[in-house]
Design an enzyme around this catalytic site. Structure first.
Site, PDB file in Angstrom:
ATOM      1  N   ASP A   3       0.847  -1.189   0.000  1.00  0.00           N
ATOM      2  CA  ASP A   3       0.000   0.000   0.000  1.00  0.00           C
ATOM      3  C   ASP A   3       0.886   1.244   0.000  1.00  0.00           C
ATOM      4  O   ASP A   3       1.658   1.472   0.942  1.00  0.00           O
ATOM      5  CB  ASP A   3      -0.904  -0.011   1.237  1.00  0.00           C
ATOM      6  CG  ASP A   3      -1.982   1.066   1.190  1.00  0.00           C
ATOM      7  OD1 ASP A   3      -1.974   1.869   0.241  1.00  0.00           O
ATOM      8  OD2 ASP A   3      -2.830   1.094   2.101  1.00  0.00           O
TER       9      ASP A   3
ATOM     10  N   ASP B  30      -3.493   2.544  -5.528  1.00  0.00           N
ATOM     11  CA  ASP B  30      -2.328   2.572  -4.626  1.00  0.00           C
ATOM     12  C   ASP B  30      -2.141   1.284  -3.827  1.00  0.00           C
ATOM     13  O   ASP B  30      -1.307   1.234  -2.930  1.00  0.00           O
ATOM     14  CB  ASP B  30      -2.439   3.752  -3.655  1.00  0.00           C
ATOM     15  CG  ASP B  30      -3.711   3.718  -2.823  1.00  0.00           C
ATOM     16  OD1 ASP B  30      -4.570   2.830  -3.057  1.00  0.00           O
ATOM     17  OD2 ASP B  30      -3.860   4.581  -1.944  1.00  0.00           O
ATOM     18  N   GLU B  31      -2.886   0.240  -4.164  1.00  0.00           N
ATOM     19  CA  GLU B  31      -2.891  -0.947  -3.311  1.00  0.00           C
ATOM     20  C   GLU B  31      -2.922  -2.210  -4.167  1.00  0.00           C
ATOM     21  O   GLU B  31      -3.679  -2.288  -5.143  1.00  0.00           O
ATOM     22  CB  GLU B  31      -4.127  -0.899  -2.403  1.00  0.00           C
ATOM     23  CG  GLU B  31      -4.104  -1.797  -1.213  1.00  0.00           C
ATOM     24  CD  GLU B  31      -5.314  -1.552  -0.327  1.00  0.00           C
ATOM     25  OE1 GLU B  31      -5.278  -1.978   0.837  1.00  0.00           O
ATOM     26  OE2 GLU B  31      -6.308  -0.949  -0.784  1.00  0.00           O
TER      27      GLU B  31
END
Length: 384
Positions: A7, A102-103
């Site tokens: 993350d 973002d993950e």
């Protein structure tokens, strides 16, 4: 297999601090315009010390931190950076499930998770100059919780045999699905820690909370049998959003569905794909969730067609609300070249929509996604 959840920390804000060294060490808040009742999309850890959080109204963020650096969202740039990071991940493993910009979950050989996680973090920092937190475990649930514990810019392991000593003493809201409303319900039942869920037992949680109770009981035990859905196995593209507060207004819900349809359509076109089936996901205030689908007469990649299908599903099945989450998914994907044979059947309306979409995509790629909004979205912004 070991599972890693990677993350990127405060991603939008971290990218802005990287690109603008003068912002480093300062409170950076990325989001909508305060005068348009925008919300915070991301904020740096310096801004969080002022009490600012994602999804907070931007007006309140300005009050909390009047000297902060407030910036607009630049999704095309953030997506390009995200793709750079994912290309680094691919050097370590082909088993990647990207769940957001973002993950991503990664699968690596059993026993290598910690080593790979540390090497990966160093590579991202060295090559892209961004911080990434990594959670390592044997399933997605525990990897996600470990990643929370690792923030910011760290690595944490959480294995099933660690659950009693590490997970149970934590507050119950560490578990997925425990937002403010569910947390209030749990506290009313005297449940504050993860351990309390285990002690109350599955039967009690089922009787008092229903489906979410059974799910939370499994989570409290660290159980999760979901596997990775790698890019090669992806059969659909979806976007969804959970509202900071339940919404009651149907027009506002349709404006959200328009925004979700635009993002799904944009992703389809970037991949050179078209879709035949549109699915709408609705979660109500009591966590009841339904999905409803419709198959189109021909495949499409336009925001307009996706929105029309999702809108019709909403009008037929949504009821009176309030609604906690809305999501739009497309499936039945085919490559662009495959579809060209059918364009002769009815080129008029769809081709006009595709030309409009091409122009909009060009503007968004050059100036950012907020440069163009459809009328329904603008009406929503005015009402807010």
């Amino acid at each position: 297999m070991d599972i890693l959840l990677c993350d990127l920390d405060a991603f939008f804000a971290s990218v802005e601090q990287r690109d603008h060294p003068e912002y480093r060490g300062k409170p950076v808040i990325v989001g909508g315009k305060p005068e348009a009742r925008g919300v915070v999309s991301a904020c740096s850890y310096e801004a969080r010390r002022f009490g600012i959080r994602s999804a907070m109204p931007m007006v309140r963020a300005v009050r909390l931190c009047p000297n902060g650096i407030f910036l607009p969202v630049n999704i095309p740039h953030y997506r390009a950076v995200s793709e750079q990071v994912v290309s680094i991940y691919r050097r370590f493993t082909p088993a990647i499930e990207q769940v957001s910009i973002d993950e991503a979950y990664l699968g690596v050989p059993q026993g290598t998770g910690v080593r790979v996680g540390e090497e990966l973090r160093r590579a991202v920092r060295r090559e892209v100059d961004l911080p990434v937190s990594v959670g390592v475990s044997s399933n997605k649930l525990l990897a996600k919780i470990a990643c929370k514990l690792a923030k910011p810019d760290g690595l944490k392991e959480l294995w099933p045999n660690d659950v009693p000593s590490i997970l149970w003493p934590l507050d119950a809201d560490v578990l997925p699905g425990v937002g403010p409303k569910t947390q209030a319900r749990l506290e009313a039942l005297g449940i504050h820690k993860v351990k309390d869920l285990v002690e109350r037992g599955e039967g009690f949680l089922d009787r008092t909370l229903g489906t979410i109770g059974r799910e939370l009981y499994r989570y409290a035990l660290g159980q999760d049998d979901r596997g990775l859905t790698t890019q090669e196995e992806t059969k659909s593209i979806s976007e969804e959003t959970t509202f900071p507060r339940d919404i009651h207004d149907g027009d506002e819900a349709l404006a959200v569905i328009m925004l979700l349809s635009e993002e799904v359509g944009f992703r389809l076109r970037r991949k050179g794909l078209r879709a035949r089936t549109v699915t709408l996901k609705i979660r109500y205030a009591d966590y009841t969730t339904i999905t409803r689908s419709i198959t189109l007469s021909r495949s499409t990649c336009t925001d307009f067609a996706i929105y029309r299908a999702a809108r019709d599903l909403f009008c037929r099945h949504a009821g009176a609300g309030p609604w906690r989450l809305l999501g739009v998914q497309v499936s039945g994907l085919v490559e662009e070249e495959y579809h060209q044979l059918s364009l002769l059947e009815d080129a008029g309306k769809e081709r006009r929509e595709e030309r409009i979409t091409e122009v909009i995509d060009g503007l968004r790629n050059k100036y950012g996604k907020d440069i163009v909004h459809r009328a329904r979205v603008l009406l929503r912004q005015r009402r807010r």
